[in-house]
Enzyme design. Sequence first.
Site, PDB file in Angstrom:
ATOM      1  N   LYS A  33      35.539  40.590  41.829  1.00 32.53           N
ATOM      2  CA  LYS A  33      36.017  39.599  42.684  1.00 32.53           C
ATOM      3  C   LYS A  33      35.505  39.668  44.156  1.00 32.53           C
ATOM      4  O   LYS A  33      35.593  38.646  44.921  1.00 32.53           O
ATOM      5  CB  LYS A  33      37.512  39.590  42.706  1.00 32.53           C
ATOM      6  CG  LYS A  33      37.919  39.003  41.197  1.00 32.53           C
ATOM      7  CD  LYS A  33      39.584  38.946  41.205  1.00 32.53           C
ATOM      8  CE  LYS A  33      39.941  38.585  39.829  1.00 32.53           C
ATOM      9  NZ  LYS A  33      39.522  37.314  39.413  1.00 32.53           N
ATOM     10  N   LYS A  67      29.103  35.625  30.555  1.00 28.70           N
ATOM     11  CA  LYS A  67      30.151  35.392  29.864  1.00 28.70           C
ATOM     12  C   LYS A  67      30.725  33.873  30.012  1.00 28.70           C
ATOM     13  O   LYS A  67      30.472  33.286  31.427  1.00 28.70           O
ATOM     14  CB  LYS A  67      31.544  36.072  30.324  1.00 28.70           C
ATOM     15  CG  LYS A  67      32.862  36.220  29.365  1.00 28.70           C
ATOM     16  CD  LYS A  67      33.852  37.202  29.800  1.00 28.70           C
ATOM     17  CE  LYS A  67      35.048  36.998  29.075  1.00 28.70           C
ATOM     18  NZ  LYS A  67      36.121  38.108  29.351  1.00 28.70           N
ATOM     19  N   LYS A 106      34.924  28.723  32.935  1.00 29.54           N
ATOM     20  CA  LYS A 106      35.045  27.446  33.549  1.00 29.54           C
ATOM     21  C   LYS A 106      34.536  27.438  34.951  1.00 29.54           C
ATOM     22  O   LYS A 106      34.438  26.284  35.344  1.00 29.54           O
ATOM     23  CB  LYS A 106      36.706  27.468  33.670  1.00 29.54           C
ATOM     24  CG  LYS A 106      37.514  26.771  32.427  1.00 29.54           C
ATOM     25  CD  LYS A 106      37.148  25.479  32.029  1.00 29.54           C
ATOM     26  CE  LYS A 106      38.035  24.758  31.016  1.00 29.54           C
ATOM     27  NZ  LYS A 106      39.406  24.585  31.515  1.00 29.54           N
TER      28      LYS A 106
END
Length: 393
Positions: free
Chosen positions: A155, A253, A256
């Site tokens: 992240k 992957k 959204k």
Amino acid sequence: MLLLRTHALRRVLATRRHCNPSIRCNSSSSTSPNPASSEHPKVIFSGIQPTGIPHLGNYLGALKQWVKLQDEAAPDTTLLFSIVDLHAITIKQDPKALAKWKKEMLASLYAVGIKKERSIVFFQSAVPQHAELMWILSCNASMGYLSRMTQWKSKLALPDNASPLDPSPVSKAALKLGLFSYPVLQAADILLYQTTHVPVGEDQAQHLEFARELAVGFNHMFAPDAKSPLLVPPQTILSSAKRVMSLTTPTKKMSKSDPEPKSRILITDSNEVIHKKFKSALTDSIDGNAYDRESRPGVSNLIDIMRHMDEDITGSDKEWMKELEGLSKRSLKETAADRVNNGLKDVRGRYEEIMGRKDADEFLEEGARQGGEKARKLAQQTIGKVREALGIA
């Protein structure tokens, strides 16, 4: 503050449980009985972020398995499925959008087949004990362990050998306590319900190991002589559909967060939209349709999606693969689109039925209220024991 030390935990984690071959065996304290034994009914917990309508990766990687676990569970098995809205706010959210996404996710869980009469479906924020147990576990969690979490580094866009605690401009700008400590909240989510089994993907295995170590360390410190553990070290149920990749970038992957809508299939997409998205899916110009994740990721992703949509197909089904090998890329995409549409049409219909009700908001609010009430009752049992052990009851 007490800190869990890895070397101490390794002495405690000396024994192994025996488990079903379909469930990964995990370590546990020698003083803690096996929670998955016949004497202890199973408790299955899993959570999903409130990102609105789930995509195909969410469905195949988690939700489809949740339904299967629910439908095949023994009558005395407790199933808890949480929409983890406290996790969602580790990054800035638009309040109106988050409220909308929570409602859409709850409707989606009902639409895929999660039954509120059988499973406890609830919003994480409706159970304050999640936050209370997180704080208690935080007082016994190693900063060093947390700093080695791979998802935290990803992240922050840090290399694997970097520490987010280093005073670099990148980490200083992005360092947020909630994001750093969210694995502790994730552990609290699981341990709060005396969970025995957690269905997860491979990318969450490290977090579950952290939850186990927190449980074992807590039991060792505060209830070393107890006949039953205060917190149950859970076992892992690995999903067979490990990853569903993006249609437009099959090395990534499905997500959204991808700005390209054609990269993903939503569980509510119409037949027309599904075929349109598969038509633009990236494959290759090589003849035939052999499965090879490294050199042919696009074709392999379509094959994986079809395989996961149909549980009757196995990796050793040579006849099925032989039929695919002779198809053109256009026919392969159409076959994949047909299989996905057939697998999702009932889900899509149920979602539209729920959201089309005149009392849709009231229906969903009542379902969430009932689920939250059931979850709080279970959570309070664990928190009561933990508070007593700590001397703060």
